[in-house]
Design a protein around this motif. Structure first.
Motif, PDB file in Angstrom:
ATOM      1  N   PRO A 123      95.236  30.992  12.849  1.00  0.00           N
ATOM      2  CA  PRO A 123      94.164  30.498  11.971  1.00  0.00           C
ATOM      3  C   PRO A 123      93.696  31.535  10.947  1.00  0.00           C
ATOM      4  CG  PRO A 123      93.366  30.853  14.224  1.00  0.00           C
ATOM      5  CD  PRO A 123      94.847  31.029  14.265  1.00  0.00           C
ATOM      6  N   TRP A 124      93.977  32.816  11.182  1.00  0.00           N
ATOM      7  CA  TRP A 124      93.571  33.875  10.255  1.00  0.00           C
ATOM      8  C   TRP A 124      94.501  33.997   9.046  1.00  0.00           C
ATOM      9  CZ3 TRP A 124      96.051  34.496  14.888  1.00  0.00           C
ATOM     10  CH2 TRP A 124      97.367  34.985  14.824  1.00  0.00           C
ATOM     11  N   TYR A 125      95.628  33.286   9.139  1.00  0.00           N
ATOM     12  CA  TYR A 125      96.745  33.592   8.252  1.00  0.00           C
ATOM     13  C   TYR A 125      96.533  33.104   6.813  1.00  0.00           C
ATOM     14  CZ  TYR A 125     101.628  34.443   6.993  1.00  0.00           C
ATOM     15  OH  TYR A 125     102.770  34.926   6.402  1.00  0.00           O
ATOM     16  N   TYR A 126      96.940  33.895   5.880  1.00  0.00           N
ATOM     17  CA  TYR A 126      97.015  33.492   4.470  1.00  0.00           C
ATOM     18  C   TYR A 126      98.206  34.195   3.864  1.00  0.00           C
ATOM     19  CZ  TYR A 126      94.764  38.036   3.693  1.00  0.00           C
ATOM     20  OH  TYR A 126      94.473  39.367   3.687  1.00  0.00           O
ATOM     21  N   GLN A 127      98.616  33.733   2.714  1.00  0.00           N
ATOM     22  CA  GLN A 127      99.713  34.405   2.015  1.00  0.00           C
ATOM     23  C   GLN A 127      99.337  34.670   0.572  1.00  0.00           C
ATOM     24  OE1 GLN A 127     103.382  32.146   2.260  1.00  0.00           O
ATOM     25  NE2 GLN A 127     104.054  33.320   4.043  1.00  0.00           N
ATOM     26  N   GLN A 128      99.806  35.821   0.084  1.00  0.00           N
ATOM     27  CA  GLN A 128      99.709  36.068  -1.356  1.00  0.00           C
ATOM     28  C   GLN A 128     101.060  35.677  -1.958  1.00  0.00           C
ATOM     29  OE1 GLN A 128      98.969  40.077  -2.842  1.00  0.00           O
ATOM     30  NE2 GLN A 128      99.508  39.365  -4.900  1.00  0.00           N
ATOM     31  N   ILE A 129     101.020  34.629  -2.784  1.00  0.00           N
ATOM     32  CA  ILE A 129     102.291  34.117  -3.327  1.00  0.00           C
ATOM     33  C   ILE A 129     102.430  34.396  -4.828  1.00  0.00           C
ATOM     34  CG2 ILE A 129     102.588  32.380  -1.523  1.00  0.00           C
ATOM     35  CD1 ILE A 129     101.503  30.307  -3.525  1.00  0.00           C
ATOM     36  N   GLU A 130     101.377  34.934  -5.437  1.00  0.00           N
ATOM     37  CA  GLU A 130     101.388  35.291  -6.861  1.00  0.00           C
ATOM     38  C   GLU A 130     100.582  36.563  -7.016  1.00  0.00           C
ATOM     39  OE1 GLU A 130     102.477  34.375  -9.729  1.00  0.00           O
ATOM     40  OE2 GLU A 130     103.321  32.368  -9.422  1.00  0.00           O
TER      41      GLU A 130
END
Ligand SMILES: Cc1ncc(COP(=O)(O)O)c(C=O)c1O
Length: 383
Positions: free
Chosen positions: A228-235
């Motif tokens: 649930p903590w997860y995020y991604q930097q995609i740009e």
């Protein structure tokens, strides 16, 4: 001293900001979305992304339009430097199209001529609605369809303005529109800006660029979330977020937008009437537009006035009135001269600069103060 612009803040505005200060969210809270919806609904646009100011709004709009190295952005020289700088932030080249001598907006005839003759066509064109009067967007859109460039309207001056019976910001004739909420503008959030669009893809990109290029949307991620903590930097994005305090001020100010614009239109009619016999040109209004009148620009006929512009500024200051000038042609700024632009490149803009003066105009300017300005100007120009 009477200044050229000033915000109008009410007790209701203060209470709206105070309410946020007492709430859980000072930023990234629910008021941002309310503000975005309010501005989008007012303009008749589908989506809005609120940011720190119009400069960052123009930057992410250019990024979303895909502007980058090797591309060219065109705008007009009579604007604040941010309308051109946003192209440079993206690594693109910037070029200019001279203004129309009546409206002081980008000249559609010049734009067409330049499109026909330029070796490299622009990826993005930024029409600037100077003083809150819309450019001829229908004609510019027709050229965009023919030559394949994207349109970002710099409507920093034009919140509340109308063009061909649609609100500026509807994006009917453009890909995106930007407003500024600086205190001298039509409505304020202190610092602030917004990008409007009807295009969902652009909207998603704008949100990404506003917030570091980071997403929590599983559909956009390259892998399933670790937890649930997860995020991604995609740009590679930025932190251009507006705070909830600013958005609350914006929501409250938007309730008064029509009233603000009505008062400005009234004051402009009054200036036009009372200045008509002086050796100057009052603003031209095209019949397709109903401007919001962020600023009131006159063009002094210096063949009939003995004083220089500097002397006019000094004498008006002695009478308690601070004049201003919008704008110094951007291509003549040292930064742009270093890129190869020179005096003489855009003659209509340069002659405009010789003659233009901005008189005070804001919601709280009283009829009596306006009469004081008019009398002082009469004395100075004729005395
Ligand atoms: C035409 C124009 N574009 C862009 C900007 C930049 O706005 P902001 O101060 O909100 O970054 C301004 C501000 O004066 C402006 O007048």
């Amino acid at each position: 001293m009477i200044y050229y612009g000033h915000q109008h803040i009410t007790e209701k505005d203060i209470q709206a900001v105070e309410k946020v200060l007492r709430s859980n969210y000072l930023t990234q809270g629910p008021v941002i979305e309310s503000f975005e919806k309010k501005v989008a609904n007012y303009c008749g646009a589908k989506y809005a992304v609120a940011v720190t100011n119009a400069t960052s709004a123009l930057h992410i709009a250019c990024k979303a339009a895909g502007l980058g190295e090797g591309d060219v952005l065109w705008t007009s020289p009579i604007t604040f430097t941010a309308s051109a700088n946003c192209g440079r932030y993206c690594g693109a080249d910037v070029d200019f199209v001279d203004i129309d001598d009546k409206t002081y907006n980008i000249s559609v005839a010049e734009l067409q001529h330049k499109l026909e003759t330029a070796l490299q066509k622009p990826k993005v064109v930024i029409p600037v609605h100077l003083a809150g009067q819309s450019c001829d967007m229908e004609a510019i859109k027709a050229l965009a369809d023919e030559y394949g460039f994207k349109i970002i309207e710099d409507a920093s001056h034009a919140t509340g303005a109308d063009y061909k019976n649609t609100k500026v910001g509807s994006c009917r004739y453009s890909d995106m529109t930007v407003f500024s909420f600086h205190p001298v503008k039509i409505v304020t959030t202190g610092e602030g800006g917004i990008v409007l669009t009807n295009n969902k893809e652009l909207y998603e990109k704008l949100k990404l660029y506003r917030s570091h290029g980071i997403t929590r949307d599983g559909d956009l991620m390259t892998q399933e979330a670790d937890g649930p903590w997860y995020y991604q930097q995609i740009e590679l994005g930025f932190n251009y977020r507006m705070t909830d305090m600013q958005a609350a001020l914006g929501c409250s100010q938007m309730d008064s937008l029509d009233e603000f614009v009505a008062r400005r239109r009234y004051l402009v009619r009054r200036y036009n009437e009372k200045l008509k016999d002086l050796p100057l040109r009052t603003p031209y209004q095209s019949e397709d537009t109903n401007p919001s009148w962020h600023i009131y620009i006159i063009r002094v006929d210096f063949t009939k006035v003995v004083l220089s512009k500097k002397e006019i500024f000094a004498r008006m200051k002695d009478r308690g009135i601070a004049l201003n000038l919008h704008y110094i042609p951007v291509h003549t700024q040292p930064y742009y001269r270093n890129l190869g632009f020179k005096k003489g490149d855009f003659p209509v803009s340069e002659t405009y600069y010789e003659e233009a003066i901005t008189l005070p105009l804001y919601y709280d300017l009283t009829d009596e103060q306006q009469d004081q300005i008019i009398q002082a100007l009469k004395d100075v120009l004729q005395g």
